[in-house]
Design a protein around this motif. Structure first.
Motif, PDB file in Angstrom:
ATOM      1  N   PRO A  78     -65.077 -56.565  49.217  1.00  0.00           N
ATOM      2  CA  PRO A  78     -65.057 -57.230  50.527  1.00  0.00           C
ATOM      3  C   PRO A  78     -63.754 -58.002  50.771  1.00  0.00           C
ATOM      4  CG  PRO A  78     -67.118 -57.674  49.358  1.00  0.00           C
ATOM      5  CD  PRO A  78     -66.192 -57.038  48.372  1.00  0.00           C
ATOM      6  N   VAL A  79     -63.526 -58.316  52.040  1.00  0.00           N
ATOM      7  CA  VAL A  79     -62.361 -59.116  52.435  1.00  0.00           C
ATOM      8  C   VAL A  79     -62.772 -60.500  52.930  1.00  0.00           C
ATOM      9  CG1 VAL A  79     -61.019 -57.075  53.035  1.00  0.00           C
ATOM     10  CG2 VAL A  79     -62.391 -58.201  54.807  1.00  0.00           C
ATOM     11  N   GLU A  80     -64.064 -60.750  53.075  1.00  0.00           N
ATOM     12  CA  GLU A  80     -64.531 -62.047  53.561  1.00  0.00           C
ATOM     13  C   GLU A  80     -64.030 -63.169  52.662  1.00  0.00           C
ATOM     14  OE1 GLU A  80     -66.762 -59.128  55.641  1.00  0.00           O
ATOM     15  OE2 GLU A  80     -66.457 -59.360  53.490  1.00  0.00           O
ATOM     16  N   GLY A  81     -63.580 -64.244  53.295  1.00  0.00           N
ATOM     17  CA  GLY A  81     -63.109 -65.399  52.549  1.00  0.00           C
ATOM     18  C   GLY A  81     -61.687 -65.270  52.042  1.00  0.00           C
ATOM     19  N   GLN A  82     -61.025 -64.167  52.348  1.00  0.00           N
ATOM     20  CA  GLN A  82     -59.646 -63.959  51.910  1.00  0.00           C
ATOM     21  C   GLN A  82     -58.702 -64.136  53.097  1.00  0.00           C
ATOM     22  OE1 GLN A  82     -59.418 -60.095  49.983  1.00  0.00           O
ATOM     23  NE2 GLN A  82     -60.280 -60.905  48.089  1.00  0.00           N
ATOM     24  N   ASP A  83     -57.552 -64.720  52.847  1.00  0.00           N
ATOM     25  CA  ASP A  83     -56.574 -65.006  53.885  1.00  0.00           C
ATOM     26  C   ASP A  83     -55.548 -63.876  53.942  1.00  0.00           C
ATOM     27  OD1 ASP A  83     -55.049 -66.179  55.824  1.00  0.00           O
ATOM     28  OD2 ASP A  83     -54.100 -67.644  54.492  1.00  0.00           O
ATOM     29  N   TRP A  84     -55.804 -62.895  54.796  1.00  0.00           N
ATOM     30  CA  TRP A  84     -54.915 -61.749  54.950  1.00  0.00           C
ATOM     31  C   TRP A  84     -53.870 -62.026  56.025  1.00  0.00           C
ATOM     32  CZ3 TRP A  84     -55.047 -56.587  52.893  1.00  0.00           C
ATOM     33  CH2 TRP A  84     -55.991 -56.412  51.867  1.00  0.00           C
ATOM     34  N   SER A  85     -52.674 -61.492  55.818  1.00  0.00           N
ATOM     35  CA  SER A  85     -51.606 -61.633  56.804  1.00  0.00           C
ATOM     36  C   SER A  85     -51.701 -60.592  57.904  1.00  0.00           C
ATOM     37  CB  SER A  85     -50.234 -61.518  56.116  1.00  0.00           C
ATOM     38  OG  SER A  85     -50.093 -62.505  55.123  1.00  0.00           O
ATOM     39  N   SER A  86     -52.496 -59.557  57.693  1.00  0.00           N
ATOM     40  CA  SER A  86     -52.663 -58.490  58.681  1.00  0.00           C
ATOM     41  C   SER A  86     -54.077 -57.945  58.556  1.00  0.00           C
ATOM     42  CB  SER A  86     -51.634 -57.379  58.457  1.00  0.00           C
ATOM     43  OG  SER A  86     -51.786 -56.816  57.157  1.00  0.00           O
ATOM     44  N   ASP A  87     -54.444 -57.060  59.449  1.00  0.00           N
ATOM     45  CA  ASP A  87     -55.766 -56.433  59.427  1.00  0.00           C
ATOM     46  C   ASP A  87     -55.908 -55.647  58.116  1.00  0.00           C
ATOM     47  OD1 ASP A  87     -58.072 -54.957  59.756  1.00  0.00           O
ATOM     48  OD2 ASP A  87     -57.558 -54.214  61.749  1.00  0.00           O
ATOM     49  N   PRO A  88     -56.859 -56.013  57.258  1.00  0.00           N
ATOM     50  CA  PRO A  88     -56.976 -55.326  55.963  1.00  0.00           C
ATOM     51  C   PRO A  88     -57.360 -53.859  56.082  1.00  0.00           C
ATOM     52  CG  PRO A  88     -58.804 -56.836  56.295  1.00  0.00           C
ATOM     53  CD  PRO A  88     -57.837 -57.103  57.397  1.00  0.00           C
ATOM     54  N   PHE A  89     -57.912 -53.476  57.232  1.00  0.00           N
ATOM     55  CA  PHE A  89     -58.336 -52.088  57.407  1.00  0.00           C
ATOM     56  C   PHE A  89     -57.417 -51.315  58.363  1.00  0.00           C
ATOM     57  CE2 PHE A  89     -62.251 -54.382  56.178  1.00  0.00           C
ATOM     58  CZ  PHE A  89     -62.455 -53.745  54.960  1.00  0.00           C
ATOM     59  N   ALA A  90     -56.190 -51.790  58.465  1.00  0.00           N
ATOM     60  CA  ALA A  90     -55.144 -51.070  59.185  1.00  0.00           C
ATOM     61  C   ALA A  90     -53.896 -51.121  58.309  1.00  0.00           C
ATOM     62  CB  ALA A  90     -54.875 -51.686  60.552  1.00  0.00           C
ATOM     63  N   MET A  91     -53.564 -50.013  57.651  1.00  0.00           N
ATOM     64  CA  MET A  91     -52.472 -50.024  56.678  1.00  0.00           C
ATOM     65  C   MET A  91     -51.136 -50.339  57.352  1.00  0.00           C
ATOM     66  SD  MET A  91     -51.428 -47.115  53.876  1.00  0.00           S
ATOM     67  CE  MET A  91     -50.477 -46.069  54.977  1.00  0.00           C
ATOM     68  N   THR A  92     -50.380 -51.235  56.748  1.00  0.00           N
ATOM     69  CA  THR A  92     -49.054 -51.586  57.244  1.00  0.00           C
ATOM     70  C   THR A  92     -48.045 -51.426  56.114  1.00  0.00           C
ATOM     71  OG1 THR A  92     -49.391 -53.929  56.716  1.00  0.00           O
ATOM     72  CG2 THR A  92     -49.953 -53.209  58.945  1.00  0.00           C
TER      73      THR A  92
END
Length: 385
Positions: A78-92
């Motif tokens: 899961p990604v909940e509770g994590q501070d992502w700089s971008s959408d985790p489900f859109a590869m950059t």
């Protein structure tokens, strides 16, 4: 388009499938099945009992024994509770890195294998090449265990397997097992002003954790003399203690989530036996003296075998030849490799990306690692002819 371009395109599509273990992976599996069928593979999809999860098993080349298996899991954490700089489900892409949930663990490897399938199909004239993509590795290797049951009676099993977990393209010959459990405590609620009138499930769970910590130290004395692992002994970790609602309420329910990573045969049964003795002789009698309905029970989330290093194994020799490595390594994390090893397959772990990036916010896979993986698969092709 180059093989790298095809891989990047497919990896972006795979990352866009949010295959968190709590969700369905069918869209991802259907995508991979379609790609492999177009490459000429014989594809089988095995759904679980819910119909929402599936494993994929596909084959190229002749239907004979002794093939090579490329395997990876389709689920992600899961990604909940994590501070992502971008959408985790859109590869950059940035600075030579591919960011997105699962790029490293382990959709990069899967994308490389499937992108290379058309080329490998043209080369697999004498030795078959198989693909296994599973569900629910992150929650107990459930898919791999189910797939192993499907395959165990087949005559034409592969003889070698490469599990593409992120190892920075190092060849890994061994790792510990992983046993995960949830132990639940049911006591009796009451007012916090009179603790003796109830059975405090959180307090008994805490005592259980204390016993786990004692056993963790005991296991160090059971370390096999030639243990190749680091640390060399069986470890125990308490992952969560859940229970209670308010300062002034005796909690009637609690649970402890814990794991054990065995290195020696018998360590797991030793720990389970000692814990059950502690429950039967100490905890439960005290609890039931006040509340006869009190109970303690343990759910086995998953018991995954370790990968035992094979002396002079074909898998390690093959992987070293394909990657240019001089030898195999050992790692502390667990994979599905031991499950396939129990089928009599010679197994190693080798894949793009670093385990240091797995499960973290802004997870990434370096493009250079993906290129190394594609080079390995390029060198594999002639060995199938």
């Amino acid at each position: 388009m180059s093989e790298l371009d095809h891989t990047l395109e497919l990896l972006g599509d795979l990352v866009a499938c949010p295959t968190v273990s709590s969700e369905s992976n069918l869209a991802c599996i259907d995508m991979l099945a379609e790609r492999l069928e177009k490459a000429g593979a014989r594809v089988e999809v095995f759904k679980d009992e819910t119909g929402e999860k599936a494993n994929l098993y596909a084959s190229l080349g002749p239907d004979v024994k002794g093939g090579i298996l490329l395997s990876g899991h389709s689920d992600v954490v899961p990604v909940e509770g994590q501070d992502w700089s971008s959408d985790p489900f859109a590869m950059t892409e940035a600075n030579g890195r591919l960011h997105g949930r699962g790029t490293c663990d382990m959709k990069g490897f899967i994308a490389a294998c499937v992108a290379m399938a058309p080329q490998l199909a043209a080369q697999a004239s004498s030795r078959p090449l198989h693909f296994a993509f599973t569900h629910d590795e992150e929650v107990g290797c459930l898919g791999a265990k189910s797939l192993a049951d499907q395959l165990k009676n087949r005559e034409n099993l592969p003889s070698v397997a490469i599990i593409g977990e992120p190892t920075s393209m190092r060849v890994v010959e061994g790792h510990k097992g992983c046993c995960e459990y949830t132990t639940r405590f049911s006591g009796r609620s009451g007012h916090g002003s009179d603790p003796a009138a109830g059975v405090n499930a959180v307090e008994y769970a805490s005592r259980y954790i204390a016993r786990l910590m004692e056993l963790r130290e005991t296991l160090k004395a059971r370390t096999p003399p030639a243990s190749p692992f680091e640390p060399p002994w069986t470890t125990i970790n308490t992952g969560a203690l859940i229970g209670g609602h308010a300062h002034n309420v005796i909690p009637a329910q609690a649970e402890v989530q814990w794991e054990m990573r065995p290195v020696a045969e018998g360590d797991a049964s030793f720990v389970r036996g000692e814990l059950q003795r502690y429950i039967n002789e100490m905890l439960l009698p005290e609890m039931q003296a006040i509340a006869p309905e009190a109970a303690i029970w343990t759910e086995t989330v998953g018991e995954t075998p370790g990968l035992m290093p094979m002396s002079e194994g074909e898998a390690a020799a093959l992987a070293c030849a394909l990657t240019g490595s001089n030898g195999g390594a050992l790692v502390p994390f667990n994979t599905e490799a031991g499950i396939f090893q129990q089928l009599g397959i010679d197994v190693i772990v080798c894949g793009p990306g670093s385990i240091e990036q797995a499960h973290k916010p802004d997870e990434y896979l370096e493009i250079s690692q993906l290129q190394q993986c594609l080079a390995m698969l390029e060198r594999l092709g002639p060995r199938l002819a």
